[in-house]
Write a protein that holds these residues in place. Sequence first.
Motif, PDB file in Angstrom:
ATOM      1  N   LYS A  36       0.843  -1.197   0.000  1.00  0.00           N
ATOM      2  CA  LYS A  36       0.000   0.000   0.000  1.00  0.00           C
ATOM      3  C   LYS A  36       0.879   1.248   0.000  1.00  0.00           C
ATOM      4  CE  LYS A  36      -3.785  -0.121   2.739  1.00  0.00           C
ATOM      5  NZ  LYS A  36      -4.436  -0.068   4.056  1.00  0.00           N
ATOM      6  N   ASP A  37       0.498   2.229  -0.782  1.00  0.00           N
ATOM      7  CA  ASP A  37       1.267   3.473  -0.794  1.00  0.00           C
ATOM      8  C   ASP A  37       0.889   4.328   0.421  1.00  0.00           C
ATOM      9  OD1 ASP A  37       3.059   4.970  -2.913  1.00  0.00           O
ATOM     10  OD2 ASP A  37       1.811   6.458  -1.897  1.00  0.00           O
ATOM     11  N   ILE A  91      -0.104   7.290   0.550  1.00  0.00           N
ATOM     12  CA  ILE A  91      -1.320   8.090   0.358  1.00  0.00           C
ATOM     13  C   ILE A  91      -2.552   7.306   0.774  1.00  0.00           C
ATOM     14  CG2 ILE A  91      -2.540   9.552  -1.302  1.00  0.00           C
ATOM     15  CD1 ILE A  91      -0.067   8.933  -3.196  1.00  0.00           C
ATOM     16  N   ASP A  92      -2.498   5.999   0.551  1.00  0.00           N
ATOM     17  CA  ASP A  92      -3.677   5.174   0.787  1.00  0.00           C
ATOM     18  C   ASP A  92      -4.040   5.023   2.254  1.00  0.00           C
ATOM     19  OD1 ASP A  92      -3.793   4.923  -1.847  1.00  0.00           O
ATOM     20  OD2 ASP A  92      -3.526   2.753  -1.955  1.00  0.00           O
ATOM     21  N   ASN A 117      -7.040   7.068   3.131  1.00  0.00           N
ATOM     22  CA  ASN A 117      -8.239   6.880   2.344  1.00  0.00           C
ATOM     23  C   ASN A 117      -9.121   5.831   2.999  1.00  0.00           C
ATOM     24  OD1 ASN A 117     -10.159   6.427   0.453  1.00  0.00           O
ATOM     25  ND2 ASN A 117      -8.737   6.240  -1.272  1.00  0.00           N
ATOM     26  N   PRO A 119      -5.141  -2.256  -2.126  1.00  0.00           N
ATOM     27  CA  PRO A 119      -4.716  -0.861  -2.230  1.00  0.00           C
ATOM     28  C   PRO A 119      -4.962  -0.262  -3.630  1.00  0.00           C
ATOM     29  CG  PRO A 119      -2.827  -2.329  -2.107  1.00  0.00           C
ATOM     30  CD  PRO A 119      -4.026  -3.173  -1.943  1.00  0.00           C
ATOM     31  N   VAL A 120      -5.116   1.062  -3.673  1.00  0.00           N
ATOM     32  CA  VAL A 120      -5.311   1.745  -4.950  1.00  0.00           C
ATOM     33  C   VAL A 120      -3.964   2.026  -5.602  1.00  0.00           C
ATOM     34  CG1 VAL A 120      -6.186   3.836  -6.060  1.00  0.00           C
ATOM     35  CG2 VAL A 120      -7.465   2.791  -4.192  1.00  0.00           C
ATOM     36  N   HIS A 121      -3.028   2.519  -4.802  1.00  0.00           N
ATOM     37  CA  HIS A 121      -1.689   2.807  -5.321  1.00  0.00           C
ATOM     38  C   HIS A 121      -0.735   1.705  -4.883  1.00  0.00           C
ATOM     39  CE1 HIS A 121      -3.713   6.715  -4.959  1.00  0.00           C
ATOM     40  NE2 HIS A 121      -3.102   6.988  -6.102  1.00  0.00           N
ATOM     41  N   PHE A 122      -0.388   0.836  -5.840  1.00  0.00           N
ATOM     42  CA  PHE A 122       0.579  -0.213  -5.498  1.00  0.00           C
ATOM     43  C   PHE A 122       1.978   0.372  -5.444  1.00  0.00           C
ATOM     44  CE2 PHE A 122      -2.822  -3.035  -6.704  1.00  0.00           C
ATOM     45  CZ  PHE A 122      -2.638  -4.083  -5.824  1.00  0.00           C
ATOM     46  N   THR A 123       2.751  -0.125  -4.502  1.00  0.00           N
ATOM     47  CA  THR A 123       4.120   0.369  -4.413  1.00  0.00           C
ATOM     48  C   THR A 123       5.001  -0.680  -3.754  1.00  0.00           C
ATOM     49  OG1 THR A 123       5.546   1.999  -3.424  1.00  0.00           O
ATOM     50  CG2 THR A 123       3.547   1.501  -2.237  1.00  0.00           C
TER      51      THR A 123
END
Lengths: 335, 299
Positions: free
Chosen positions: A58-59, A61-62, A65, A72-76
Amino acid sequence: MEARTPQAVPGEANKYRLQKARNKSVDILYSVFRYMLVIGISFIIIYPLLMKFSTAFKDKIDIYNPTIYMVPVHFTLDNLKLAMEILDYFPLLGNTMLFVVVTTLLTAASCALAGYGFARFNFPGSNVLFALVILTILVPTGTLLVPMYLHFRSFDVLGLVSLFTGKEGVNLLNTYWPSIITSATAMGLKAGLFIYIFRQFFKGMPKEIEEAALIDGAGGIKTFLRIMLPNAIPPMITVILFCFVWQYNDTIYTSLFMSETALMPINIASLPAQANALIPVLTGVGTGTNVKADPNHVALIIDTGILLAIIPLIILYLIVQRYFVESVERSGIIG
Amino acid sequence: MNGTKLTLARKRSLLGIAFILPWLIGFVLLFAAPLFQSVQFSFSKLTVGLNGFELEGVGWDNFNNAMFVDATFNRILTQSVSEMLLNVPMILFFSLFSATLLNQKFRGRTLARAIFFLPVILASNAIASAESAGLINLVGDASVVNEMGGSTSEYNIMSMVMILSDIGLPISFVDYIVGAIMRIYEIITSSGVQILIFLAALQSVPGSMYEVAKMEGATSYESFWKITFPMVSPLILTNIIYTIIDSFAGSPVTDVIFTTAFETQNFGLSSAMSWIYTVIVGIILVVIGWILAKRIHYN
């Protein structure tokens, strides 16, 4: 002798059919119920693991949220990188693996020897000594911590060291020797249990095999190495697996004897403090006592670090889990 | 003739001693000696010098301090022993239940088994402490975490209490059941090995027994209580003992013993505490063993 054939009366047949249908529906209901139970319990068990996987990718930013659940929306891969850097992951893992493999093999060897000795030989006092094995299982580890600590602080076997060097003994703390010595002498983590498992297995093996080997001219040690050990695969697997896992996860002995060495349990336990201190530096926010890491981010990194610590065990488990269940069933632990 | 036979027997017994020699050395040096020392320490004041340590006899003072002077030990001891006693029946029930479940034939059984034993692999004090440290770090205060632990499960437990007490169950029993539900994760994760042992026992029950029972018209409920339960009963004792021993490792009492010894450097008090704990647990084991020994069916 006539075979009795069921007299098909129309009413009887209907009753029979009805009962069959009822049985079938009960069976279906039962299997649905069983699946619900199994899936529910499995979910409780793997839920924390799933959460860790989700946070690991998870990034930052998430975190804030609230609509995100699990995926997660932003994979990292940043979390993984950061956690690896803080833990010094690969050298740490290699070190831990070496340590755990050595102690596991030593424990398995010494416990197999002791188990065979107790199962097959009658020497004076063998029953009393085996009762003492059981005693080692029953005494809580806490009781022996202080004397063991002092013992390894100035290690000396029968005063030999002070005889030759004139010193009070060697300080073995913060080396790997305490664990190596305890495992080689079958006194390590839950070693009594392993001796018990081996003894039960060897007791269950037919005596004729050994007698045949003896007649063919094999000595006691050769019989053990060539005949008994190759047959003792199930208890061997059980013992090696349990010993490996317990050794890998152990905190009591490692924090007592080796608190300054690079071992996984110690580093994971100190990870929260490390992460707090190092994250601002590593992410380039700045240095100094006033700079503090975002607690949510720290929690993210800790979760990732924990995942990194248990991943090797999970991979190992996925490979051997089939043997895990089978070998315990065949190892005679229940005899 | 007689002489050679005797030497053979003696040879065998010497060989046997050779096999257990590593264990014997370890036992004498790393178990018996520390055990004796630990008794000695618990009756003395221990000061650690540069080389070795000095002992000064103080009689029963350490035990007195542990039981009546130390502020927390008393409470932690009773709490963790009673918690252990509460957990044992639940872990036992759950593991026998899961073992019977996993012993039946259904699709995906291998996967289910693999998942059920996962807690054995993942049980680690280091991970648990890092997890709670992460949470404390997140909310800033340890007491908040304890409260959160109670409230994070969003399921409203009161409705269940109402239902159960409406059925007419005694309130103490309802408390016990609800407590078990609240601690379900703890119970499930600490019963991996027990499930394994029960499962192995269930597989050793001959299938012909069930066939006979079925032909005689026994329901599966009856055949569980009349066949399965007696056949696995020896393992119930094994599992009780294992559960109790297993609770040592993560027990708060062990933590107190550890910190007393290595943070406040009061080795004598720590030894006294550990002996009190050992004796209490030993008494519990003996009592349970004595009660169950008569009721177990050995074939």
